[in-house]
Design a protein around this motif. Structure first.
Motif, PDB file in Angstrom:
ATOM      1  N   PHE A 294       0.822  -1.197   0.000  1.00 45.96           N
ATOM      2  CA  PHE A 294       0.000   0.000   0.000  1.00 45.96           C
ATOM      3  C   PHE A 294       0.864   1.259   0.000  1.00 45.96           C
ATOM      4  O   PHE A 294       1.900   1.321   0.672  1.00 45.96           O
ATOM      5  CB  PHE A 294      -0.922   0.016   1.219  1.00 45.96           C
ATOM      6  N   CYS A 295       0.397   2.269  -0.733  1.00 47.21           N
ATOM      7  CA  CYS A 295       1.135   3.527  -0.827  1.00 47.21           C
ATOM      8  C   CYS A 295       1.306   4.186   0.535  1.00 47.21           C
ATOM      9  O   CYS A 295       2.324   4.830   0.793  1.00 47.21           O
ATOM     10  CB  CYS A 295       0.403   4.485  -1.777  1.00 47.21           C
ATOM     11  N   ARG A 296       0.328   4.042   1.406  1.00 42.69           N
ATOM     12  CA  ARG A 296       0.420   4.703   2.710  1.00 42.69           C
ATOM     13  C   ARG A 296       1.618   4.178   3.504  1.00 42.69           C
ATOM     14  O   ARG A 296       2.252   4.928   4.266  1.00 42.69           O
ATOM     15  CB  ARG A 296      -0.870   4.512   3.499  1.00 42.69           C
ATOM     16  N   GLN A 297       1.936   2.885   3.333  1.00 45.79           N
ATOM     17  CA  GLN A 297       3.105   2.338   4.020  1.00 45.79           C
ATOM     18  C   GLN A 297       4.385   2.996   3.511  1.00 45.79           C
ATOM     19  O   GLN A 297       5.243   3.415   4.297  1.00 45.79           O
ATOM     20  CB  GLN A 297       3.185   0.823   3.801  1.00 45.79           C
ATOM     21  N   ILE A 298       4.509   3.076   2.203  1.00 44.47           N
ATOM     22  CA  ILE A 298       5.709   3.669   1.604  1.00 44.47           C
ATOM     23  C   ILE A 298       5.823   5.133   2.002  1.00 44.47           C
ATOM     24  O   ILE A 298       6.911   5.626   2.340  1.00 44.47           O
ATOM     25  CB  ILE A 298       5.677   3.526   0.073  1.00 44.47           C
ATOM     26  N   ARG A 299       4.717   5.846   1.981  1.00 45.15           N
ATOM     27  CA  ARG A 299       4.725   7.276   2.321  1.00 45.15           C
ATOM     28  C   ARG A 299       5.221   7.491   3.750  1.00 45.15           C
ATOM     29  O   ARG A 299       6.071   8.356   4.005  1.00 45.15           O
ATOM     30  CB  ARG A 299       3.321   7.855   2.140  1.00 45.15           C
ATOM     31  N   GLN A 300       4.722   6.696   4.670  1.00 39.48           N
ATOM     32  CA  GLN A 300       5.132   6.837   6.067  1.00 39.48           C
ATOM     33  C   GLN A 300       6.608   6.494   6.256  1.00 39.48           C
ATOM     34  O   GLN A 300       7.336   7.179   6.993  1.00 39.48           O
ATOM     35  CB  GLN A 300       4.272   5.922   6.955  1.00 39.48           C
ATOM     36  N   GLU A 301       7.058   5.449   5.582  1.00 39.95           N
ATOM     37  CA  GLU A 301       8.435   5.004   5.779  1.00 39.95           C
ATOM     38  C   GLU A 301       9.446   5.929   5.119  1.00 39.95           C
ATOM     39  O   GLU A 301      10.541   6.145   5.656  1.00 39.95           O
ATOM     40  CB  GLU A 301       8.569   3.568   5.272  1.00 39.95           C
ATOM     41  N   LEU A 302       9.092   6.524   3.990  1.00 43.36           N
ATOM     42  CA  LEU A 302       9.982   7.501   3.375  1.00 43.36           C
ATOM     43  C   LEU A 302      10.045   8.772   4.212  1.00 43.36           C
ATOM     44  O   LEU A 302      11.098   9.423   4.292  1.00 43.36           O
ATOM     45  CB  LEU A 302       9.521   7.814   1.952  1.00 43.36           C
ATOM     46  N   ALA A 303       8.936   9.128   4.844  1.00 45.76           N
ATOM     47  CA  ALA A 303       8.941  10.293   5.737  1.00 45.76           C
ATOM     48  C   ALA A 303       9.864  10.041   6.925  1.00 45.76           C
ATOM     49  O   ALA A 303      10.585  10.945   7.381  1.00 45.76           O
ATOM     50  CB  ALA A 303       7.520  10.592   6.211  1.00 45.76           C
ATOM     51  N   GLN A 304       9.864   8.800   7.425  1.00 49.48           N
ATOM     52  CA  GLN A 304      10.751   8.460   8.535  1.00 49.48           C
ATOM     53  C   GLN A 304      12.213   8.491   8.091  1.00 49.48           C
ATOM     54  O   GLN A 304      13.086   8.923   8.849  1.00 49.48           O
ATOM     55  CB  GLN A 304      10.397   7.083   9.084  1.00 49.48           C
ATOM     56  N   LEU A 305      12.474   8.064   6.867  1.00 53.51           N
ATOM     57  CA  LEU A 305      13.832   8.151   6.337  1.00 53.51           C
ATOM     58  C   LEU A 305      14.282   9.609   6.268  1.00 53.51           C
ATOM     59  O   LEU A 305      15.428   9.941   6.595  1.00 53.51           O
ATOM     60  CB  LEU A 305      13.905   7.499   4.955  1.00 53.51           C
ATOM     61  N   ASP A 306      13.390  10.496   5.882  1.00 54.26           N
ATOM     62  CA  ASP A 306      13.729  11.925   5.844  1.00 54.26           C
ATOM     63  C   ASP A 306      14.091  12.448   7.229  1.00 54.26           C
ATOM     64  O   ASP A 306      14.980  13.304   7.374  1.00 54.26           O
ATOM     65  CB  ASP A 306      12.559  12.729   5.266  1.00 54.26           C
ATOM     66  N   GLU A 307      13.408  11.954   8.258  1.00 53.60           N
ATOM     67  CA  GLU A 307      13.749  12.359   9.623  1.00 53.60           C
ATOM     68  C   GLU A 307      15.178  11.943   9.962  1.00 53.60           C
ATOM     69  O   GLU A 307      15.924  12.696  10.611  1.00 53.60           O
ATOM     70  CB  GLU A 307      12.769  11.737  10.615  1.00 53.60           C
ATOM     71  N   TRP A 308      15.550  10.739   9.525  1.00 54.40           N
ATOM     72  CA  TRP A 308      16.914  10.277   9.770  1.00 54.40           C
ATOM     73  C   TRP A 308      17.926  11.120   9.001  1.00 54.40           C
ATOM     74  O   TRP A 308      19.011  11.432   9.506  1.00 54.40           O
ATOM     75  CB  TRP A 308      17.039   8.808   9.381  1.00 54.40           C
ATOM     76  N   ILE A 309      17.591  11.482   7.786  1.00 59.31           N
ATOM     77  CA  ILE A 309      18.503  12.320   6.997  1.00 59.31           C
ATOM     78  C   ILE A 309      18.731  13.652   7.704  1.00 59.31           C
ATOM     79  O   ILE A 309      19.875  14.131   7.819  1.00 59.31           O
ATOM     80  CB  ILE A 309      17.934  12.532   5.578  1.00 59.31           C
ATOM     81  N   CYS A 310      17.672  14.258   8.216  1.00 58.69           N
ATOM     82  CA  CYS A 310      17.801  15.525   8.941  1.00 58.69           C
ATOM     83  C   CYS A 310      18.647  15.340  10.202  1.00 58.69           C
ATOM     84  O   CYS A 310      19.481  16.192  10.528  1.00 58.69           O
ATOM     85  CB  CYS A 310      16.425  16.062   9.316  1.00 58.69           C
ATOM     86  N   PHE A 311      18.438  14.224  10.899  1.00 60.28           N
ATOM     87  CA  PHE A 311      19.205  13.958  12.110  1.00 60.28           C
ATOM     88  C   PHE A 311      20.694  13.900  11.809  1.00 60.28           C
ATOM     89  O   PHE A 311      21.521  14.504  12.509  1.00 60.28           O
ATOM     90  CB  PHE A 311      18.732  12.643  12.735  1.00 60.28           C
ATOM     91  N   PHE A 312      21.073  13.175  10.746  1.00 58.27           N
ATOM     92  CA  PHE A 312      22.492  13.042  10.434  1.00 58.27           C
ATOM     93  C   PHE A 312      23.072  14.305   9.815  1.00 58.27           C
ATOM     94  O   PHE A 312      24.262  14.583   9.972  1.00 58.27           O
ATOM     95  CB  PHE A 312      22.714  11.832   9.516  1.00 58.27           C
ATOM     96  N   GLU A 313      22.262  15.067   9.123  1.00 60.49           N
ATOM     97  CA  GLU A 313      22.760  16.349   8.609  1.00 60.49           C
ATOM     98  C   GLU A 313      23.139  17.275   9.761  1.00 60.49           C
ATOM     99  O   GLU A 313      24.083  18.065   9.661  1.00 60.49           O
ATOM    100  CB  GLU A 313      21.699  17.014   7.727  1.00 60.49           C
ATOM    101  N   ASN A 314      22.413  17.157  10.865  1.00 57.83           N
ATOM    102  CA  ASN A 314      22.745  17.967  12.036  1.00 57.83           C
ATOM    103  C   ASN A 314      23.977  17.425  12.751  1.00 57.83           C
ATOM    104  O   ASN A 314      24.789  18.183  13.278  1.00 57.83           O
ATOM    105  CB  ASN A 314      21.558  18.017  13.004  1.00 57.83           C
ATOM    106  N   ARG A 315      24.117  16.093  12.790  1.00 57.37           N
ATOM    107  CA  ARG A 315      25.250  15.477  13.466  1.00 57.37           C
ATOM    108  C   ARG A 315      26.518  15.518  12.627  1.00 57.37           C
ATOM    109  O   ARG A 315      27.629  15.633  13.146  1.00 57.37           O
ATOM    110  CB  ARG A 315      24.917  14.011  13.796  1.00 57.37           C
ATOM    111  N   LEU A 316      26.360  15.353  11.329  1.00 56.94           N
ATOM    112  CA  LEU A 316      27.492  15.333  10.393  1.00 56.94           C
ATOM    113  C   LEU A 316      27.258  16.353   9.285  1.00 56.94           C
ATOM    114  O   LEU A 316      27.059  15.988   8.125  1.00 56.94           O
ATOM    115  CB  LEU A 316      27.645  13.933   9.786  1.00 56.94           C
ATOM    116  N   PRO A 317      27.218  17.610   9.615  1.00 51.50           N
ATOM    117  CA  PRO A 317      26.895  18.616   8.588  1.00 51.50           C
ATOM    118  C   PRO A 317      27.831  18.536   7.388  1.00 51.50           C
ATOM    119  O   PRO A 317      29.050  18.598   7.527  1.00 51.50           O
ATOM    120  CB  PRO A 317      27.038  19.942   9.341  1.00 51.50           C
ATOM    121  N   GLY A 318      27.225  18.331   6.213  1.00 47.22           N
ATOM    122  CA  GLY A 318      27.999  18.268   4.985  1.00 47.22           C
ATOM    123  C   GLY A 318      28.694  16.950   4.730  1.00 47.22           C
ATOM    124  O   GLY A 318      29.326  16.770   3.692  1.00 47.22           O
ATOM    125  N   SER A 319      28.588  15.994   5.683  1.00 53.75           N
ATOM    126  CA  SER A 319      29.313  14.726   5.543  1.00 53.75           C
ATOM    127  C   SER A 319      28.442  13.574   5.071  1.00 53.75           C
ATOM    128  O   SER A 319      28.963  12.527   4.701  1.00 53.75           O
ATOM    129  CB  SER A 319      29.963  14.353   6.880  1.00 53.75           C
TER     130      SER A 319
END
Length: 410
Positions: free
Chosen positions: A191-216
């Motif tokens: 279902f698309c709703r599953q993919i949508r939720q999980e990609l949103a969670q991946l974006d949260e992780w990307i933001c987390f690491f951008e803050n921890r490893l800026p530019g890395s």
């Protein structure tokens, strides 16, 4: 091949199994057997790449089907392995270490050292304990890039505090290459709703690491776990919509990050066929019941328990009558759960000696099956690599039928 062809009815193999193939199989050990088409797997991979954009790198999950891994490695950038057995299989298949990404929950010194001796390209770290194990290895062995597997809500990967601890372990260390993260939420998403939720969670992780490893943060390796329709009546529109959503997501991030998309099922599923033969036809409780060699000890579809859902099958009947009848197809096990199909519309002429071909058997159908039950012979595996010549010139037996009782004792 277009991406929609991954999800259409059947697998495109409906007319593939002919007399030449059946004769070849019978001459080389008989039925049942798996037939894996590497040409179809490579077509599937190419369709996924075209959908996601040519900048996207593809990592093939070996656990989906190890037999096609050698052929897939010619087109995929990486092969993901999760065990010592898969690692050794890749080595014996001639797959170079710089194609391999080592993942997996279990990790010990022997496995780590073996992977590093093969010069694997990347190692996925699933916990702080695994990171400490990696850092304790001799400096000259710590060559691979390291990806941190982050949690998606299941039992795998690290939560933010543990991932941050791994980052701190690597700070100010020039001998450690930590370019990014790995994220995999699950498999057979429908279902698309599953993919949508999980990609949103991946974006949260990307933001987390951008803050921890800026530019890395340079590498995002992930899989969406989009399923493959295996049963009659499934609509492919939802699967196609999931891929379209995934395509937009990947293309938006490919300019900033190296995106590696993990895929196993979508590459392998339609490349495989399971072929068996009828040994008995009976009428039980007023209903035609067909018994075939092998059974659920050889063939396992996700969501296909007790044969309630009907997979795509093709019957090669020697004396077809042109009319169909609802039949139950069972294997040869002494178990009431050994039902492959509960309601199959089959030509009324089906008889002993006829063949039944099960489609979409290329991913997990073979590897997830309990082969040891009743100690029956394991089916043969035929690998077909498309060529201009006869089938016998393009196919090879990579595993002959063999008894399983020897696996129970040394």
């Amino acid at each position: 091949m277009d991406i929609k062809d991954l999800f259409c009815s059947g697998s495109g193999n409906e007319d593939f199994v002919d007399d030449e193939i059946l004769n070849f199989a019978e001459e080389n050990g008989g039925v049942p057997f798996y037939l894996f088409r590497t040409d179809r797997a490579l077509d599937n991979l190419a369709a996924i790449r075209e959908c996601l954009g040519n900048q996207t790198r593809i990592a093939y999950s070996v656990k989906a089907n190890p037999w096609i891994a050698g052929a897939v490695s010619s087109q995929a950038e990486y092969l993901e392995v999760c065990s010592a057995g898969e690692l050794e299989f890749c080595m014996h298949s001639g797959i170079p270490g710089d194609k391999i990404v080592l993942d997996g929950v279990y990790r010990d010194d022997a496995l780590m050292e073996r992977a590093l001796s093969m010069r694997v390209k990347r190692i996925v770290i699933n916990s702080a304990a695994q990171m400490r194990m990696f850092l304790e290895l001799p400096a000259d062995m710590r060559k691979p890039e390291v990806l941190l597997r982050v949690n998606s809500g299941n039992q795998f990967g690290m939560e933010k505090e543990e991932a941050a601890a791994c980052v701190r372990m690597c700070e100010n260390r020039r001998d450690i290459h930590l370019p990014g993260i790995q994220y995999y939420p699950g498999t057979q998403r429908q279902f698309c709703r599953q993919i949508r939720q999980e990609l949103a969670q991946l974006d949260e992780w990307i933001c987390f690491f951008e803050n921890r490893l800026p530019g890395s943060l340079r590498v995002i390796e992930f899989g969406a776990g989009i399923g493959t329709p295996c049963f009659e009546g499934e609509e492919y529109g939802e699967y196609l919509s999931m891929f379209q959503m995934l395509s937009e997501y990947v293309k938006e991030r490919s300019g900033r990050y190296q995106v590696v998309y993990e895929s196993g099922r979508n590459i392998a599923a339609s490349s495989g066929i399971y072929v068996t033969k009828v040994f008995a036809v009976r009428r039980i409780c007023g209903r035609k019941t067909v018994f075939c060699h092998g059974g659920t000890n050889h063939l396992n579809y996700d969501g296909g328990i007790l044969g309630i859902r009907t997979p795509y099958i093709n019957v090669r009947s020697r004396h077809p009558l042109g009319t169909t009848e609802t039949c139950m197809i069972c294997g040869s096990l002494c178990s009431e759960s050994d039902v492959l199909v509960r309601n199959a519309e089959i030509d009324q002429g089906i008889d002993i000696g006829d063949y039944i071909c099960f489609e979409n058997a290329g991913a997990y159908a073979a590897t997830n099956s309990p082969n040891l039950f009743l100690m029956m012979e394991m089916p043969a595996v035929i690998l077909y690599e498309k060529d201009a010549g006869a089938f016998s010139e393009s196919a090879r037996i990579v595993r002959s039928r063999r008894p399983t009782e020897k696996l129970l004792y040394d």
